[in-house]
Scaffold this motif. Structure first.
Motif, PDB file in Angstrom:
ATOM      1  N   ARG A 149       0.818  -1.200   0.000  1.00 20.51           N
ATOM      2  CA  ARG A 149       0.000   0.000   0.000  1.00 20.51           C
ATOM      3  C   ARG A 149       0.862   1.265   0.000  1.00 20.51           C
ATOM      4  O   ARG A 149       0.345   2.353  -0.199  1.00 20.51           O
ATOM      5  N   LYS A 150       2.125   1.119   0.261  1.00 21.83           N
ATOM      6  CA  LYS A 150       2.996   2.287   0.320  1.00 21.83           C
ATOM      7  C   LYS A 150       3.514   2.622  -1.071  1.00 21.83           C
ATOM      8  O   LYS A 150       4.121   1.801  -1.728  1.00 21.83           O
ATOM      9  N   ILE A 151       3.249   3.837  -1.499  1.00 21.46           N
ATOM     10  CA  ILE A 151       3.668   4.288  -2.817  1.00 21.46           C
ATOM     11  C   ILE A 151       4.883   5.186  -2.647  1.00 21.46           C
ATOM     12  O   ILE A 151       4.807   6.202  -1.964  1.00 21.46           O
ATOM     13  N   PRO A 152       6.025   4.850  -3.251  1.00 22.53           N
ATOM     14  CA  PRO A 152       7.213   5.683  -3.060  1.00 22.53           C
ATOM     15  C   PRO A 152       7.192   6.911  -3.954  1.00 22.53           C
ATOM     16  O   PRO A 152       6.490   6.964  -4.969  1.00 22.53           O
ATOM     17  N   LEU A 153       7.970   7.895  -3.559  1.00 24.28           N
ATOM     18  CA  LEU A 153       8.312   8.982  -4.475  1.00 24.28           C
ATOM     19  C   LEU A 153       9.479   8.509  -5.329  1.00 24.28           C
ATOM     20  O   LEU A 153      10.490   8.052  -4.802  1.00 24.28           O
ATOM     21  N   ILE A 154       9.336   8.573  -6.633  1.00 20.00           N
ATOM     22  CA  ILE A 154      10.366   8.075  -7.546  1.00 20.00           C
ATOM     23  C   ILE A 154      11.151   9.247  -8.101  1.00 20.00           C
ATOM     24  O   ILE A 154      10.584  10.176  -8.692  1.00 20.00           O
TER      25      ILE A 154
ATOM     26  N   ASN B 255      16.337  17.675  -2.603  1.00 20.64           N
ATOM     27  CA  ASN B 255      15.704  17.954  -1.327  1.00 20.64           C
ATOM     28  C   ASN B 255      15.471  16.625  -0.619  1.00 20.64           C
ATOM     29  O   ASN B 255      14.907  15.696  -1.197  1.00 20.64           O
ATOM     30  N   GLY B 256      15.888  16.522   0.641  1.00 25.25           N
ATOM     31  CA  GLY B 256      15.817  15.255   1.341  1.00 25.25           C
ATOM     32  C   GLY B 256      14.421  14.823   1.727  1.00 25.25           C
ATOM     33  O   GLY B 256      14.183  13.635   1.976  1.00 25.25           O
ATOM     34  N   VAL B 257      13.483  15.751   1.785  1.00 22.08           N
ATOM     35  CA  VAL B 257      12.100  15.428   2.158  1.00 22.08           C
ATOM     36  C   VAL B 257      11.276  15.043   0.939  1.00 22.08           C
ATOM     37  O   VAL B 257      10.554  14.044   0.951  1.00 22.08           O
ATOM     38  N   THR B 258      11.395  15.819  -0.121  1.00 25.68           N
ATOM     39  CA  THR B 258      10.539  15.630  -1.293  1.00 25.68           C
ATOM     40  C   THR B 258      11.210  14.865  -2.422  1.00 25.68           C
ATOM     41  O   THR B 258      10.527  14.380  -3.329  1.00 25.68           O
TER      42      THR B 258
ATOM     43  N   SER C  41      19.106   2.038  -6.969  1.00 23.99           N
ATOM     44  CA  SER C  41      19.049   0.739  -7.624  1.00 23.99           C
ATOM     45  C   SER C  41      19.824   0.686  -8.928  1.00 23.99           C
ATOM     46  O   SER C  41      20.207   1.706  -9.509  1.00 23.99           O
ATOM     47  N   GLU C  42      19.984  -0.542  -9.397  1.00 20.16           N
ATOM     48  CA  GLU C  42      20.534  -0.821 -10.713  1.00 20.16           C
ATOM     49  C   GLU C  42      19.687  -0.167 -11.807  1.00 20.16           C
ATOM     50  O   GLU C  42      20.194   0.114 -12.905  1.00 20.16           O
ATOM     51  N   ASP C  43      18.401   0.059 -11.519  1.00 20.60           N
ATOM     52  CA  ASP C  43      17.505   0.622 -12.532  1.00 20.60           C
ATOM     53  C   ASP C  43      17.683   2.122 -12.740  1.00 20.60           C
ATOM     54  O   ASP C  43      16.979   2.730 -13.553  1.00 20.60           O
ATOM     55  N   GLY C  44      18.598   2.740 -12.007  1.00 21.15           N
ATOM     56  CA  GLY C  44      18.888   4.157 -12.203  1.00 21.15           C
ATOM     57  C   GLY C  44      17.972   5.107 -11.458  1.00 21.15           C
ATOM     58  O   GLY C  44      18.085   6.323 -11.627  1.00 21.15           O
ATOM     59  N   THR C  45      17.068   4.571 -10.630  1.00 19.91           N
ATOM     60  CA  THR C  45      16.154   5.438  -9.883  1.00 19.91           C
ATOM     61  C   THR C  45      16.476   5.421  -8.395  1.00 19.91           C
ATOM     62  O   THR C  45      17.076   4.478  -7.869  1.00 19.91           O
ATOM     63  N   ILE C  46      16.033   6.488  -7.738  1.00 20.40           N
ATOM     64  CA  ILE C  46      16.035   6.592  -6.282  1.00 20.40           C
ATOM     65  C   ILE C  46      14.575   6.644  -5.859  1.00 20.40           C
ATOM     66  O   ILE C  46      13.772   7.358  -6.465  1.00 20.40           O
ATOM     67  N   ARG C  47      14.233   5.878  -4.840  1.00 16.21           N
ATOM     68  CA  ARG C  47      12.856   5.866  -4.350  1.00 16.21           C
ATOM     69  C   ARG C  47      12.846   6.225  -2.875  1.00 16.21           C
ATOM     70  O   ARG C  47      13.670   5.721  -2.096  1.00 16.21           O
ATOM     71  N   LEU C  48      11.922   7.110  -2.519  1.00 18.97           N
ATOM     72  CA  LEU C  48      11.726   7.512  -1.122  1.00 18.97           C
ATOM     73  C   LEU C  48      10.483   6.808  -0.595  1.00 18.97           C
ATOM     74  O   LEU C  48       9.405   6.909  -1.194  1.00 18.97           O
ATOM     75  N   TRP C  49      10.654   6.088   0.522  1.00 24.05           N
ATOM     76  CA  TRP C  49       9.591   5.292   1.118  1.00 24.05           C
ATOM     77  C   TRP C  49       9.220   5.865   2.481  1.00 24.05           C
ATOM     78  O   TRP C  49      10.089   6.275   3.238  1.00 24.05           O
TER      79      TRP C  49
ATOM     80  N   VAL D  75       1.393   4.558   6.872  1.00 22.74           N
ATOM     81  CA  VAL D  75       1.180   5.443   5.734  1.00 22.74           C
ATOM     82  C   VAL D  75       0.592   6.768   6.206  1.00 22.74           C
ATOM     83  O   VAL D  75      -0.342   6.799   7.003  1.00 22.74           O
ATOM     84  N   LYS D  76       1.168   7.852   5.734  1.00 26.89           N
ATOM     85  CA  LYS D  76       0.686   9.184   6.088  1.00 26.89           C
ATOM     86  C   LYS D  76       0.433   9.977   4.816  1.00 26.89           C
ATOM     87  O   LYS D  76       1.103   9.771   3.809  1.00 26.89           O
ATOM     88  N   CYS D  77      -0.519  10.862   4.848  1.00 26.61           N
ATOM     89  CA  CYS D  77      -0.781  11.766   3.725  1.00 26.61           C
ATOM     90  C   CYS D  77      -0.175  13.126   4.046  1.00 26.61           C
ATOM     91  O   CYS D  77      -0.706  13.872   4.864  1.00 26.61           O
ATOM     92  N   TYR D  78       0.959  13.437   3.449  1.00 26.28           N
ATOM     93  CA  TYR D  78       1.592  14.731   3.661  1.00 26.28           C
ATOM     94  C   TYR D  78       2.520  15.009   2.492  1.00 26.28           C
ATOM     95  O   TYR D  78       2.926  14.094   1.769  1.00 26.28           O
ATOM     96  N   GLY D  79       2.848  16.274   2.302  1.00 24.34           N
ATOM     97  CA  GLY D  79       3.760  16.653   1.232  1.00 24.34           C
ATOM     98  C   GLY D  79       3.285  16.144  -0.117  1.00 24.34           C
ATOM     99  O   GLY D  79       2.116  16.235  -0.468  1.00 24.34           O
ATOM    100  N   LEU D  80       4.228  15.574  -0.881  1.00 20.35           N
ATOM    101  CA  LEU D  80       3.874  15.068  -2.205  1.00 20.35           C
ATOM    102  C   LEU D  80       3.010  13.824  -2.133  1.00 20.35           C
ATOM    103  O   LEU D  80       2.429  13.417  -3.148  1.00 20.35           O
ATOM    104  N   TRP D  81       2.905  13.216  -0.968  1.00 18.44           N
ATOM    105  CA  TRP D  81       2.025  12.051  -0.832  1.00 18.44           C
ATOM    106  C   TRP D  81       0.552  12.468  -0.764  1.00 18.44           C
ATOM    107  O   TRP D  81      -0.333  11.635  -0.848  1.00 18.44           O
TER     108      TRP D  81
END
Length: 320
Positions: free
Chosen positions: A10-15, A51-54, A291-299, A304-310
């Protein structure tokens, strides 16, 4: 809204995109008056600041002629250091992106780190030598420390007088920088793939093969160790030392474990390649993966909270 820790799907990361090749290292700055920041190394030859948060992109450091294996940001978050396959380590102005100084060596540099007071840098890599440069006198010859018998994968300061390192020779080593002597050695069954000075200030986290070790940061004695089901590239301990996260080379998942029992609490899927690096943010609210896939994901860490970009996902089924 369901917030069960067992429903990590249920947790959707920021990619965070932008890189075009694998991401071998990510690092956070401490919290500063302007917030905190995330820097990433990439085999595309660039390092990025966010930005470390977003996770929002702030800048790209361009100038290396080879893959960037390591990137770190200093305590004040005004300098970044990178280490590269072009045999150089570079200091950058984090505000302007300008290159400040280049340190040239004779082999690939795999790890770089600022000292706790930002006055020195540490490098290590394929030539099996740790080097300490004085940033107040960057043209001076560095202090060289020999002892590793194979490539140094990672090295960092625990305090102004102590450095820890590990690599392909299956050893974790502790050094006194005042005289360059080795003060402790821990042999492992596999190469050391990751070392972290944990944010709780009490632990050092080490990965080697399928094992993760938690050491006392003063004595470097093993407090806990667990054998897990995957070949580990990285692990990070939460700031409250209640959980730890792992990533490996045999699957593409980020797993969350209970620190005291090693019970798996969550499994985050989404990367399309092995996870090379993981770090908790200094506020403990999130952790990031590269990751090997070239992306960074923030979890999100914990419920689960609704805040910021979430916020934009608050009406999705995942958050019902």
């Amino acid at each position: 809204m369901t917030t069960s820790s067992n429903s990590s799907s249920r947790k959707i990361p920021l990619i965070c995109g932008g890189h075009s090749r694998p991401v071998p290292e990510i690092a956070y700055s401490p919290v500063t008056p302007d917030g905190f920041f995330l820097v990433s190394a990439c085999l595309d030859g660039k390092a990025m600041l966010r930005n470390g948060v977003t996770g929002d992109w702030l800048g790209t450091f361009q100038g290396h002629k080879g893959a960037v294996w390591s990137a770190q940001i200093n305590v004040k978050a005004d300098r970044v250091i990178t280490g590269s396959a072009d045999y150089t380590a570079k200091i950058w102005d984090a505000l302007t992106g300008e290159e400040i100084h280049t340190f040239t060596q004779n082999r690939i540099i795999k790890t770089v780190q600022f000292s706790k007071d930002d006055s020195k840098i540490l490098t290590g890599g394929q030539d099996k030598i740790l080097r300490i440069y004085d940033l107040n006198n960057p043209k001076d010859e560095p202090l060289s420390i020999a002892g590793h018998t194979n490539t140094i994968k990672t090295a960092l300061w625990t305090n102004e007088n102590t450095i820890i390192s590990g690599g392909q020779d299956n050893t974790f080593r502790v050094w006194d920088v005042r005289n360059g002597s080795q003060v402790k050695e821990l042999p492992f069954k596999s190469p050391v793939t990751g070392i972290e000075c944990s944010l709780d200030g009490k632990h050092v986290t080490v990965t080697a093969g399928k094992e993760v070790f938690f050491l006392n940061v003063q004595s470097f004695d093993v407090i806990k160790s667990y054998t897990l089901g995957i070949e580990l590239n990285t692990a990070s301990l939460s700031p409250d030392a209640s959980t730890f996260v792992t990533g490996g080379s045999t699957d593409f998942w980020v797993r969350v474990f209970d620190f005291n029992s090693a019970q798996e609490l969550e499994c985050h899927k989404g990367h399309h390649g092995p996870v090379h690096c993981l770090r908790f943010a200094p506020d403990g609210a999130t952790f990031s993966s590269g990751s090997e896939d070239g992306t960074i994901r923030l979890w999100q860490n914990g419920d689960v909270k609704c805040y910021g970009l979430w916020q934009e996902w608050k009406d999705k089924e995942s958050f019902q």
